[in-house]
Each structure stands twice: as C-alpha cells, then as structure tokens.
Design a protein around this motif. Sequence first.
Motif, PDB file in Angstrom:
ATOM      1  N   UNK A   1     -61.314  67.409  61.171  1.00  0.00           N
ATOM      2  CA  UNK A   1     -62.769  67.312  61.266  1.00  0.00           C
ATOM      3  C   UNK A   1     -63.492  68.482  60.621  1.00  0.00           C
ATOM      4  N   UNK A   2     -63.052  69.683  60.943  1.00  0.00           N
ATOM      5  CA  UNK A   2     -63.786  70.881  60.530  1.00  0.00           C
ATOM      6  C   UNK A   2     -63.403  71.341  59.133  1.00  0.00           C
ATOM      7  N   UNK A   3     -62.109  71.511  58.893  1.00  0.00           N
ATOM      8  CA  UNK A   3     -61.667  72.041  57.600  1.00  0.00           C
ATOM      9  C   UNK A   3     -61.732  71.004  56.486  1.00  0.00           C
ATOM     10  N   UNK A   4     -61.316  69.777  56.802  1.00  0.00           N
ATOM     11  CA  UNK A   4     -61.294  68.727  55.782  1.00  0.00           C
ATOM     12  C   UNK A   4     -62.599  67.933  55.743  1.00  0.00           C
ATOM     13  N   UNK A   5     -63.394  68.012  56.802  1.00  0.00           N
ATOM     14  CA  UNK A   5     -64.657  67.290  56.845  1.00  0.00           C
ATOM     15  C   UNK A   5     -64.504  65.786  56.873  1.00  0.00           C
ATOM     16  N   UNK A   6     -63.372  65.293  57.382  1.00  0.00           N
ATOM     17  CA  UNK A   6     -63.106  63.857  57.436  1.00  0.00           C
ATOM     18  C   UNK A   6     -63.474  63.333  58.821  1.00  0.00           C
ATOM     19  N   UNK A   7     -64.300  62.283  58.878  1.00  0.00           N
ATOM     20  CA  UNK A   7     -64.757  61.733  60.153  1.00  0.00           C
ATOM     21  C   UNK A   7     -64.149  60.366  60.461  1.00  0.00           C
ATOM     22  N   UNK A   8     -63.288  59.864  59.605  1.00  0.00           N
ATOM     23  CA  UNK A   8     -62.763  58.505  59.751  1.00  0.00           C
ATOM     24  C   UNK A   8     -61.625  58.471  60.771  1.00  0.00           C
ATOM     25  N   UNK A   9     -61.849  57.745  61.862  1.00  0.00           N
ATOM     26  CA  UNK A   9     -60.844  57.648  62.919  1.00  0.00           C
ATOM     27  C   UNK A   9     -59.570  57.016  62.385  1.00  0.00           C
ATOM     28  N   UNK A  10     -59.713  55.933  61.621  1.00  0.00           N
ATOM     29  CA  UNK A  10     -58.534  55.225  61.110  1.00  0.00           C
ATOM     30  C   UNK A  10     -57.701  56.117  60.192  1.00  0.00           C
ATOM     31  N   UNK A  11     -58.348  56.995  59.439  1.00  0.00           N
ATOM     32  CA  UNK A  11     -57.612  57.885  58.534  1.00  0.00           C
ATOM     33  C   UNK A  11     -56.757  58.864  59.323  1.00  0.00           C
ATOM     34  N   UNK A  12     -57.295  59.376  60.423  1.00  0.00           N
ATOM     35  CA  UNK A  12     -56.500  60.290  61.253  1.00  0.00           C
ATOM     36  C   UNK A  12     -55.346  59.554  61.911  1.00  0.00           C
ATOM     37  N   UNK A  13     -55.598  58.341  62.355  1.00  0.00           N
ATOM     38  CA  UNK A  13     -54.536  57.556  62.989  1.00  0.00           C
ATOM     39  C   UNK A  13     -53.419  57.234  62.005  1.00  0.00           C
ATOM     40  N   UNK A  14     -53.781  56.932  60.774  1.00  0.00           N
ATOM     41  CA  UNK A  14     -52.769  56.663  59.746  1.00  0.00           C
ATOM     42  C   UNK A  14     -51.891  57.889  59.532  1.00  0.00           C
ATOM     43  N   UNK A  15     -52.485  59.044  59.586  1.00  0.00           N
ATOM     44  CA  UNK A  15     -51.746  60.291  59.404  1.00  0.00           C
ATOM     45  C   UNK A  15     -50.723  60.495  60.523  1.00  0.00           C
ATOM     46  N   UNK A  16     -51.041  59.999  61.708  1.00  0.00           N
ATOM     47  CA  UNK A  16     -50.193  60.210  62.879  1.00  0.00           C
ATOM     48  C   UNK A  16     -49.247  59.038  63.148  1.00  0.00           C
ATOM     49  N   UNK A  17     -49.182  58.056  62.261  1.00  0.00           N
ATOM     50  CA  UNK A  17     -48.322  56.884  62.462  1.00  0.00           C
ATOM     51  C   UNK A  17     -48.582  56.241  63.821  1.00  0.00           C
ATOM     52  N   UNK A  18     -49.828  55.903  64.058  1.00  0.00           N
ATOM     53  CA  UNK A  18     -50.265  55.375  65.336  1.00  0.00           C
ATOM     54  C   UNK A  18     -49.673  53.990  65.601  1.00  0.00           C
ATOM     55  N   UNK A  19     -49.236  53.752  66.835  1.00  0.00           N
ATOM     56  CA  UNK A  19     -48.662  52.470  67.251  1.00  0.00           C
ATOM     57  C   UNK A  19     -49.788  51.520  67.641  1.00  0.00           C
ATOM     58  N   UNK A  20     -49.769  50.303  67.123  1.00  0.00           N
ATOM     59  CA  UNK A  20     -50.799  49.315  67.439  1.00  0.00           C
ATOM     60  C   UNK A  20     -50.337  48.441  68.603  1.00  0.00           C
ATOM     61  N   UNK A  21     -51.223  48.263  69.581  1.00  0.00           N
ATOM     62  CA  UNK A  21     -50.928  47.450  70.765  1.00  0.00           C
ATOM     63  C   UNK A  21     -51.935  46.308  70.820  1.00  0.00           C
ATOM     64  N   UNK A  22     -51.440  45.068  70.705  1.00  0.00           N
ATOM     65  CA  UNK A  22     -52.331  43.909  70.641  1.00  0.00           C
ATOM     66  C   UNK A  22     -52.670  43.387  72.035  1.00  0.00           C
ATOM     67  N   UNK A  23     -53.952  43.130  72.256  1.00  0.00           N
ATOM     68  CA  UNK A  23     -54.441  42.546  73.503  1.00  0.00           C
ATOM     69  C   UNK A  23     -54.960  41.144  73.210  1.00  0.00           C
ATOM     70  N   UNK A  24     -54.644  40.173  74.064  1.00  0.00           N
ATOM     71  CA  UNK A  24     -55.038  38.791  73.780  1.00  0.00           C
ATOM     72  C   UNK A  24     -56.531  38.544  73.948  1.00  0.00           C
ATOM     73  N   UNK A  25     -57.033  37.587  73.198  1.00  0.00           N
ATOM     74  CA  UNK A  25     -58.375  37.077  73.426  1.00  0.00           C
ATOM     75  C   UNK A  25     -58.373  36.398  74.794  1.00  0.00           C
TER      76      UNK A  25
END
Length: 210
Positions: free
Chosen positions: A154-178
């Motif tokens: 956020x501070x040094x890179x000035x990046x505000x995109x949540x999805x970009x940070x999650x991609x960096x951390x190899x975030x696990x996706x958990x699907x919830x049903x409609x």
Amino acid sequence: MNRDVAGIILAGGRSRRMGGGDKSLLALGGARLLDHVIARFAPQVGTLVLSANGDPGRFAGLSLPVRPDTVAGFAGPLAGVLAGLDWAAENTRCPYLVTAAGDTPFLPENLVERLMAATTGIRGSMAVASSGSRQHPTFALWPLDCRDDLRRFLVDEGNKRVSAFMDRRDCIEVDFPIEDISGVSFDPFFNINTPDDLAEAERLSQSMIA
C-alpha cells in the motif's frame, strides 16, 4: 465462535451511489444494515472491530471499537484490512483476521468456518470467498503475518487493488452456493450500493420473515 480469529467489518466506503454518508446505518427490516451484519458475523469470531473513518461517535451504540485507516489518503478496502491487522496484533492473540463488508446483510453464517477449513494445515495462507463464479475480496481470511507485506504494498508500491495483493499471496478461493428464500435465488454476498439494492434487500428480508 472461533477464538483464534478476529473480525473486522469494513464500513469506510464513500457510498457515492447512495448519495454519500454511512450506508451501513441505513434502515433495513426494522434495524440498520450494520446491525444485520453484526448479528451474522459476530458469533463467528472471537472479537470484532469496525473499520470506519471520521467521528467514531456515530457508531457509539454498537459497543464496538472503531479503527480508522492507518494509511494516509483514501486507500480503499485494503487500508481497512491493514487497520484491522494492526488492531488485532496490538489487542488480541489471534493469528488470523476475517474481513466482512458492512453493506452485506445476508452474509453466510458459516463464513469463518469455511475459510478456516480451507487453510487448515497450510501455514500463513489466505482464503477468499466467492459465489456465482465471482470472488468477493472483502470477505477473506488474512494471517496477521501478512501485515508488513500489505503495508509495503500500500505505502511503498502505492497499489490499492485487493485482488492484486491476493494474487501475490496465492490466495485460496472458497465457493459459497447461491441461496434460496421462498423460491427466490440470491447471492449471500449481495451488497447494497444503490436505493434499488436497498429495496431488493427489504424484499429479501421480508421473505426471510414470512
């Protein structure tokens, strides 16, 4: 309740499509949007805090600590996440933080359970909720040891995109049903952005009571 998990409700948005102000304090089904979120989210976590900027007095009736952004300027949801991680590190022994949006009155009551289950045995991992083939980055499990990385992002890179940070951390996706109420399908992460959304939420709320 999972005592190893702190929770934060992200209520710091500008609510432009609702005409400004705190949309989380709008009325829905005889209560406020935020009341509905708290009722579903609070039983799932060991401790709960609210992310919001400005005068905290407007939330005085909630009996929740209010944490403002710790990053200068309006940096969006990630600033609220970082504020929550800092708060949890300073005030709890929880190794994880789960985030939820303050305008989602029907959020899953097993949100924390399923996010935690997805990361069991995977040290330092993150998990994010999805539904209908769409990720919901403001509903995620964050290990506290990611906060320094997030601060640099956020501070040094000035990046505000949540999805970009999650991609960096190899975030696990958990699907919830409609889900279904009286034959009407709806997304449990349905959020209130416009007056029409609020009217639809009122209809869904009434269907739950019926």
